[in-house]
Design a protein around this motif. Sequence first.
Motif, PDB file in Angstrom:
ATOM      1  N   VAL A  85       0.859  -1.170   0.000  1.00 58.33           N
ATOM      2  CA  VAL A  85       0.000   0.000   0.000  1.00 58.33           C
ATOM      3  C   VAL A  85       0.902   1.228   0.000  1.00 58.33           C
ATOM      4  O   VAL A  85       1.750   1.385   0.866  1.00 58.33           O
ATOM      5  N   GLN A  86       0.728   2.097  -0.997  1.00 54.57           N
ATOM      6  CA  GLN A  86       1.501   3.322  -1.061  1.00 54.57           C
ATOM      7  C   GLN A  86       0.561   4.502  -0.855  1.00 54.57           C
ATOM      8  O   GLN A  86      -0.513   4.560  -1.435  1.00 54.57           O
ATOM      9  N   VAL A  87       0.980   5.429  -0.005  1.00 53.27           N
ATOM     10  CA  VAL A  87       0.184   6.610   0.286  1.00 53.27           C
ATOM     11  C   VAL A  87       0.902   7.812  -0.309  1.00 53.27           C
ATOM     12  O   VAL A  87       2.056   8.081   0.015  1.00 53.27           O
ATOM     13  N   ALA A  88       0.207   8.501  -1.182  1.00 54.07           N
ATOM     14  CA  ALA A  88       0.786   9.680  -1.816  1.00 54.07           C
ATOM     15  C   ALA A  88       0.363  10.925  -1.062  1.00 54.07           C
ATOM     16  O   ALA A  88      -0.795  11.045  -0.640  1.00 54.07           O
ATOM     17  N   SER A  89       1.267  11.846  -0.925  1.00 52.25           N
ATOM     18  CA  SER A  89       0.915  13.101  -0.252  1.00 52.25           C
ATOM     19  C   SER A  89       0.154  13.990  -1.240  1.00 52.25           C
ATOM     20  O   SER A  89       0.416  13.955  -2.443  1.00 52.25           O
TER      21      SER A  89
END
Length: 92
Positions: A85-89
Amino acid sequence: MRWITLALLALLALVQAELWFGKGGMPYVVALQTQLETQKAANRAATLRNEQLAAEVSDLKDGLEMVEEKARAELGMVKPDEILVQVASPRR
């Protein structure tokens, strides 16, 4: 006799002035000392970096934990049955 003494003293003063303020004199020595201190600081930083790299190489040779950590951080690798899971700002 007096003129010879004055001439010799003047000559001595010229030689001393050349020694102190000439090409190899005090300003040159001060510049070299400054350059030496700058190089010593660069050497200390390089030595610290070399020690860090040597520790990292040692970790890579001895254990697999470091290899796994690098693979996850740099290559984005995941273990079987894991979900990435990647969270982008948010953009501004």
